[in-house]
Write an enzyme that holds these catalytic residues in place. Sequence first.
Site, PDB file in Angstrom:
ATOM      1  N   GLY A  43       0.834  -1.193   0.000  1.00  0.00           N
ATOM      2  CA  GLY A  43       0.000   0.000   0.000  1.00  0.00           C
ATOM      3  C   GLY A  43       0.866   1.239   0.000  1.00  0.00           C
ATOM      4  O   GLY A  43       1.770   1.390  -0.804  1.00  0.00           O
ATOM      5  N   ASP A  44       0.605   2.113   0.962  1.00  0.00           N
ATOM      6  CA  ASP A  44       1.361   3.372   1.058  1.00  0.00           C
ATOM      7  C   ASP A  44       2.237   3.396   2.301  1.00  0.00           C
ATOM      8  O   ASP A  44       2.491   4.445   2.871  1.00  0.00           O
ATOM      9  CB  ASP A  44       0.406   4.560   1.052  1.00  0.00           C
ATOM     10  CG  ASP A  44      -0.567   4.555   2.234  1.00  0.00           C
ATOM     11  OD1 ASP A  44      -0.639   3.542   2.950  1.00  0.00           O
ATOM     12  OD2 ASP A  44      -1.245   5.574   2.440  1.00  0.00           O
ATOM     13  N   GLU A  45       2.729   2.227   2.709  1.00  0.00           N
ATOM     14  CA  GLU A  45       3.556   2.118   3.905  1.00  0.00           C
ATOM     15  C   GLU A  45       4.990   1.704   3.561  1.00  0.00           C
ATOM     16  O   GLU A  45       5.210   0.731   2.847  1.00  0.00           O
ATOM     17  CB  GLU A  45       2.960   1.112   4.887  1.00  0.00           C
ATOM     18  CG  GLU A  45       1.612   1.546   5.429  1.00  0.00           C
ATOM     19  CD  GLU A  45       1.015   0.530   6.365  1.00  0.00           C
ATOM     20  OE1 GLU A  45       0.204   0.952   7.213  1.00  0.00           O
ATOM     21  OE2 GLU A  45       1.332  -0.667   6.274  1.00  0.00           O
TER      22      GLU A  45
END
Length: 190
Positions: free
Chosen positions: A108-110
Site C-alpha cells: 500500500g502506502d507504507e
Amino acid sequence: MATLQEMANFIATALANAATYGDAAHQALHDRLTGLPNRALLMDRVDQAMAKARRHRTGLALLFIDLDNFKTVNDVHGHLAGDQLLKGVAAELGRQLRETDTLARLGGDEFVLLCEGLSRDAMAAVRERVLGAVLRAVDASPAFAGVAASVGAWWSDGQEPGADEVLSRADAEMYRVKREQKGRPGPVRP
C-alpha cells in the site's frame, strides 16, 4: 564436435536456470512496483540489526512511514498516478540512505526505514529528512497535492524479543503521530 555442442548446450541451460532462479529469488524478497525490499527481507534485516545492536551495544532506529491522503490520489487521478507517487517517494527516500540502511515497502502506502548504528538523538534528524523527502516527491505533481506523511520512529538497543515487536512499536508510534497531526491544515513541513 558433437561433444562440444552438448557441453555448450548444457552450460547455456545451466546459465539460463541460474538467471531464472536469481530472478525468482529477487521477486520473492522485493516489491514489484518500487524494487525495494519487501516485508520478508526487512524482517530478516531487522533481526540481524537487533543481534548486532545487542552484540556491539549500539542502537537501531525503525521509522514507519505512512502516506496520508494517498487514497485521494488513486480515487481522483487513478492508480497510475498513485503508482507514480509511490515510486517517487521510494526514489526520494532512497536518496537519504546510508549504505547500512534498509528502506522497504510493506505494501500500500507504507514504507519502513531501518537505520543501523543510529543513536537515539540522531533519530529525530533522520525523521525530518524522511519528511522532507516525502514532500519533495509530493511536490513533483499537482495530482499529489494534499498528501503528507506520518512517520513513527522507534529506537531500539536490540533487547526486544524480535523484529515483529520493533516493527509493532514503530507502527504504534506512527499512529500516535497520525492522531496528533489530524486536523492540522495541509502537509506538515519540516
